[in-house]
Design a protein around this motif. Structure first.
Motif, short mmCIF file in Angstrom:
data_model
loop_
_atom_site.label_atom_id
_atom_site.label_comp_id
_atom_site.label_asym_id
_atom_site.label_seq_id
_atom_site.Cartn_x
_atom_site.Cartn_y
_atom_site.Cartn_z
N ALA A 80 0.83 -1.21 0.00
CA ALA A 80 0.00 0.00 0.00
C ALA A 80 0.86 1.26 0.00
N ALA A 81 1.95 1.25 0.79
CA ALA A 81 2.82 2.42 0.87
C ALA A 81 3.47 2.71 -0.48
N LEU A 82 3.96 1.68 -1.15
CA LEU A 82 4.60 1.88 -2.45
C LEU A 82 3.59 2.38 -3.48
N PHE A 83 2.39 1.80 -3.48
CA PHE A 83 1.37 2.23 -4.43
C PHE A 83 0.90 3.65 -4.13
N GLY A 84 0.68 3.94 -2.85
CA GLY A 84 0.23 5.27 -2.47
C GLY A 84 1.23 6.35 -2.83
N ALA A 85 2.52 6.01 -2.77
CA ALA A 85 3.57 6.99 -3.07
C ALA A 85 3.59 7.39 -4.54
N THR A 86 3.01 6.55 -5.41
CA THR A 86 3.04 6.88 -6.84
C THR A 86 2.13 8.07 -7.17
N THR A 87 1.10 8.31 -6.35
CA THR A 87 0.16 9.39 -6.66
C THR A 87 0.82 10.77 -6.66
N LEU B 275 3.99 11.37 -6.90
CA LEU B 275 5.06 11.35 -7.89
C LEU B 275 4.50 11.51 -9.30
N ALA B 276 3.28 10.98 -9.52
CA ALA B 276 2.65 11.11 -10.83
C ALA B 276 2.12 12.52 -11.06
N LYS B 277 1.91 13.24 -9.99
CA LYS B 277 1.33 14.59 -10.09
C LYS B 277 2.18 15.49 -10.98
N SER B 278 3.50 15.38 -10.85
CA SER B 278 4.39 16.23 -11.65
C SER B 278 4.42 15.80 -13.11
N LEU B 279 4.10 14.54 -13.37
CA LEU B 279 4.12 14.04 -14.75
C LEU B 279 2.84 14.37 -15.51
N LEU B 280 1.72 14.41 -14.79
CA LEU B 280 0.44 14.62 -15.46
C LEU B 280 0.30 16.01 -16.06
N GLY B 281 1.17 16.94 -15.64
CA GLY B 281 1.08 18.28 -16.22
C GLY B 281 1.53 18.32 -17.66
N GLY C 61 0.08 8.29 0.38
CA GLY C 61 0.22 9.26 -0.70
C GLY C 61 0.13 10.69 -0.19
N VAL C 62 -0.86 10.94 0.66
CA VAL C 62 -1.03 12.29 1.22
C VAL C 62 0.16 12.64 2.11
N ALA C 63 0.64 11.69 2.91
CA ALA C 63 1.79 11.94 3.78
C ALA C 63 3.02 12.32 2.96
N LEU C 64 3.26 11.60 1.84
CA LEU C 64 4.40 11.94 0.99
C LEU C 64 4.21 13.30 0.34
N PRO D 238 5.56 20.90 1.59
CA PRO D 238 5.26 21.09 3.02
C PRO D 238 4.12 22.07 3.28
N GLU D 239 3.20 21.66 4.13
CA GLU D 239 2.13 22.50 4.61
C GLU D 239 1.56 21.86 5.87
N VAL D 240 0.84 22.62 6.63
CA VAL D 240 0.24 22.09 7.86
C VAL D 240 -0.89 21.13 7.49
N PRO D 241 -0.82 19.87 7.93
CA PRO D 241 -1.88 18.91 7.58
C PRO D 241 -3.23 19.38 8.08
N PRO D 242 -4.27 19.26 7.26
CA PRO D 242 -5.61 19.67 7.70
C PRO D 242 -6.14 18.71 8.76
#
Length: 353
Positions: A15-22, A24-30, A258-261, A267-271
């Motif tokens: 789950a951690a490895l899969f969640g981390a892809t989200t 990381l993919a954010k910068s590619l989807l642009g 994914g959200v934690a990564l 960096p921002e204060v977690p809601p």
């Protein structure tokens, strides 16, 4: 007890490895189309695992290669069904849904995968469910809803239906993969990656997408190898040891990673809802970890081939010279036995109640 935590850790690491892809993919989807990103991720996972299999095979001696677990004819329909449902139909429906549905709504709907996985396992394949496991699943799903909740967000029904359809496809994939989970997890994940990667890249090119630069391709494929390939191989191992519903529940915490990564990268204060989600998911994992399912049960005669140690379920002799190395792989037979001990619905405990 150690086996329980090892199996849970395997599912959570997947789950951690899969969640981390989200993130990381954010910068590619642009700069890349969703189908191109999905194709590169899947293809990276398939090619990376293929290289791993080749290296591993070259290191094995002739006897070990002869005893390797190979896909049987009866397993091919299950594996093909899993590949079509999870590697082709699921991503296609998700991409179509994303074009019609706000991201917040999509995030909420993606939590359906864990629910549908468990429902299919419990209703169709009659996998055992205890009240504690059910409550743990509810807590994890509630955490996923809190994590992605955006008040006021609403989606178009057709798009929402498409995303829900993608979740149903992945739920079917998870349950069908369970039927072949005794097989080498790396081989299963490799085949899924190669087929899904080729199909998604083909769709991207048909839609006039173009390959990015070599650096971007390498980054995407490396991310896919870890987040899709290694993650899926670990997921299959967890299916083998925990059963479908429990593995699906642990895997449902992937968005939290994914959200934690994302918070680390940007960096921002977690809601407040992040901490609510974390608490609910931690509660769900705790409920699963403290499960104790024990009763007298009978093992029917069974012949199969998988990596194993000589534990209480593998007391057999060998018809070949054995060097004492464990774990090892070879075809073996389980004789009928009735006993009582704590267990999961793993590959040796898929019995009725």
């Amino acid at each position: 007890m150690n086996a329980r935590f090892n199996a849970a850790f395997t599912a959570l690491l997947a789950a951690a490895l899969f969640g981390a892809t989200t993130p990381l993919a954010k910068s590619l989807l642009g700069t890349l189309s969703p189908f191109m990103v999905a194709g590169l991720f899947y293809l990276g996972s398939g090619l990376g695992l293929a290289a791993t299999i080749l290296i591993r095979r070259l290191k094995r001696n002739a006897h070990e290669r002869r005893n390797e677990r190979r896909i049987q004819a009866a397993e091919i329909p299950w594996l093909l069904g899993a590949i079509v449902a999870g590697g082709i139909a699921g991503p296609a429906l998700l991409m179509l849904g994303l074009s019609r549905t706000p991201a917040a709504t999509t995030s909420l709907l993606l939590n359906l995968e864990g629910v549908l996985t468990a429902v299919i396992a419990w209703v169709v394949f009659r996998e055992n469910v205890d009240l504690q496991v059910f409550l743990g699943m509810v807590a994890i799903v509630a955490g996923g809803v809190a994590l992605s909740w955006h008040p006021g967000a609403a989606g178009i029904p057709l798009g929402a239906l498409l995303v829900a359809g993608a979740c149903a496809c992945w739920a079917i994939d998870n349950n069908l993969t369970r039927k072949v989970s005794t097989h080498d997890a790396t081989v299963i994940a490799c085949l899924k990656g190669l087929v899904a990667g080729s199909v998604n890249l083909g769709i991207a090119l048909l839609l006039d997408a173009h390959f990015p630069g070599a650096t971007t391709v390498a980054a995407a494929m490396l991310t896919g190898f870890a987040g899709y390939g290694v993650s899926l191989a670990l997921f299959v191992v967890a299916l083998r040891n925990l059963g479908t519903a429990r593995t699906g529940a642990y895997f449902s915490v992937a968005p939290l990673f994914g959200v934690a990564l994302s918070l680390i990268l940007w960096p921002e204060v977690p809601p407040l809802l992040f901490w609510v989600a974390a608490a609910l998911m931690a509660l769900g994992v705790w409920l699963h970890l403290r499960e104790r399912h024990e009763h007298a049960h009978t093992h029917d005669p069974l012949e199969h081939n998988h990596k194993h140690r000589h534990d209480e379920h593998h007391q057999h002799v060998h018809d070949f010279p054995w060097d004492g190395k464990e774990p090892h792989t070879h075809a073996h037979r389980h004789e009928p036995v009735t006993h009582r001990h704590p267990h999961f619905p793993d590959i040796h405990h898929r019995h009725g109640h």
